[in-house]
Design a protein around this motif. Structure first.
Motif, PDB file in Angstrom:
ATOM      1  N   PRO A  86      20.466 -23.611  57.819  1.00  0.00           N
ATOM      2  CA  PRO A  86      20.145 -23.501  56.382  1.00  0.00           C
ATOM      3  C   PRO A  86      19.028 -24.444  55.954  1.00  0.00           C
ATOM      4  CG  PRO A  86      22.298 -24.526  56.708  1.00  0.00           C
ATOM      5  CD  PRO A  86      21.840 -24.040  58.044  1.00  0.00           C
ATOM      6  N   GLU A  87      18.938 -25.622  56.595  1.00  0.00           N
ATOM      7  CA  GLU A  87      17.925 -26.602  56.195  1.00  0.00           C
ATOM      8  C   GLU A  87      16.506 -26.152  56.537  1.00  0.00           C
ATOM      9  OE1 GLU A  87      19.285 -27.531  60.333  1.00  0.00           O
ATOM     10  OE2 GLU A  87      20.306 -27.053  58.464  1.00  0.00           O
ATOM     11  N   ASN A 138      13.452 -15.769  54.490  1.00  0.00           N
ATOM     12  CA  ASN A 138      13.196 -16.415  55.774  1.00  0.00           C
ATOM     13  C   ASN A 138      14.486 -17.091  56.226  1.00  0.00           C
ATOM     14  OD1 ASN A 138      11.815 -17.446  58.006  1.00  0.00           O
ATOM     15  ND2 ASN A 138      11.381 -19.347  56.939  1.00  0.00           N
ATOM     16  N   PHE A 139      15.096 -16.558  57.273  1.00  0.00           N
ATOM     17  CA  PHE A 139      16.369 -17.051  57.789  1.00  0.00           C
ATOM     18  C   PHE A 139      16.155 -17.500  59.233  1.00  0.00           C
ATOM     19  CE2 PHE A 139      17.101 -13.960  54.490  1.00  0.00           C
ATOM     20  CZ  PHE A 139      18.012 -14.599  53.669  1.00  0.00           C
ATOM     21  N   GLN A 192      19.519 -11.616  56.388  1.00  0.00           N
ATOM     22  CA  GLN A 192      20.597 -12.564  56.678  1.00  0.00           C
ATOM     23  C   GLN A 192      21.302 -12.276  57.993  1.00  0.00           C
ATOM     24  OE1 GLN A 192      23.391 -12.919  53.465  1.00  0.00           O
ATOM     25  NE2 GLN A 192      21.793 -13.039  51.910  1.00  0.00           N
ATOM     26  N   GLN A 193      21.007 -11.142  58.572  1.00  0.00           N
ATOM     27  CA  GLN A 193      21.688 -10.771  59.811  1.00  0.00           C
ATOM     28  C   GLN A 193      20.740  -9.993  60.701  1.00  0.00           C
ATOM     29  OE1 GLN A 193      25.668  -9.350  59.224  1.00  0.00           O
ATOM     30  NE2 GLN A 193      25.588  -8.107  61.060  1.00  0.00           N
ATOM     31  N   SER A 203      23.799 -14.242  62.375  1.00  0.00           N
ATOM     32  CA  SER A 203      24.341 -13.960  61.048  1.00  0.00           C
ATOM     33  C   SER A 203      24.653 -15.250  60.324  1.00  0.00           C
ATOM     34  CB  SER A 203      25.615 -13.121  61.193  1.00  0.00           C
ATOM     35  OG  SER A 203      26.145 -12.830  59.928  1.00  0.00           O
ATOM     36  N   LEU A 204      24.476 -15.237  59.005  1.00  0.00           N
ATOM     37  CA  LEU A 204      24.880 -16.380  58.199  1.00  0.00           C
ATOM     38  C   LEU A 204      26.393 -16.533  58.293  1.00  0.00           C
ATOM     39  CD1 LEU A 204      22.042 -15.960  57.043  1.00  0.00           C
ATOM     40  CD2 LEU A 204      22.963 -16.543  54.818  1.00  0.00           C
ATOM     41  N   PRO A 205      26.882 -17.779  58.309  1.00  0.00           N
ATOM     42  CA  PRO A 205      28.334 -17.960  58.292  1.00  0.00           C
ATOM     43  C   PRO A 205      28.885 -17.445  56.965  1.00  0.00           C
ATOM     44  CG  PRO A 205      27.170 -20.089  58.341  1.00  0.00           C
ATOM     45  CD  PRO A 205      26.142 -19.009  58.366  1.00  0.00           C
ATOM     46  N   ARG A 206      30.040 -16.865  57.034  1.00  0.00           N
ATOM     47  CA  ARG A 206      30.677 -16.364  55.820  1.00  0.00           C
ATOM     48  C   ARG A 206      31.298 -17.514  55.071  1.00  0.00           C
ATOM     49  NH1 ARG A 206      27.654 -12.673  55.852  1.00  0.00           N
ATOM     50  NH2 ARG A 206      27.901 -10.917  57.223  1.00  0.00           N
TER      51      ARG A 206
END
Length: 124
Positions: free
Chosen positions: A16-17, A25-26, A90-91, A118-121
């Motif tokens: 995330p940082e 942009n992920f 995001q995925q 994938s982003l953590p839920r």
């Protein structure tokens, strides 16, 4: 009889940082563990990745070695490295293969099974 085989394990992490969701942009890292499960020393020469985001945008990456290395692995030996990629969603997912050459000159491919980025839920 000679066996030519590498086993591949993958762990992923969202950063995330380093990401900027407002600009789609992920950033993700993946740590790969490669083990020579064959009977002959072999060297990883090059890689091929297919990276797909949630919008079905596909990017292919080819190159020599991994993170600047072309590791030569004896039977049972392990090499681990961490690299990363950026997605616009995001995925997404990645898969590919490593091209390898054994000490006796035999060439073979090691498939990298598809894995999800994938982003953590989050729980509310």
């Amino acid at each position: 009889m000679a066996q030519y085989e590498f086993a591949v394990e993958v762990r992923t992490q969202y950063l995330p940082e380093q990401s900027n969701p407002d600009r789609t942009n992920f950033v993700f890292t993946y740590t790969i563990t490669i083990k020579n499960t064959g009977t002959v020393p072999a060297q990883l020469i090059s890689r091929h990745w297919v990276i797909t985001d949630a919008n079905n945008h596909i990017e292919e990456v080819r190159g020599l070695g991994v993170v600047g290395h072309q590791p030569l692995l004896a039977p049972g030996e392990v090499f681990e490295y961490t690299s990363g990629t950026q997605l616009r969603t995001q995925q997404g997912s990645m898969y590919g293969e490593y091209f390898c050459v054994a000490e006796d000159g035999h060439q073979f491919e090691t498939k990298i099974p598809e894995f999800v980025l994938s982003l953590p839920r989050t729980l509310h």
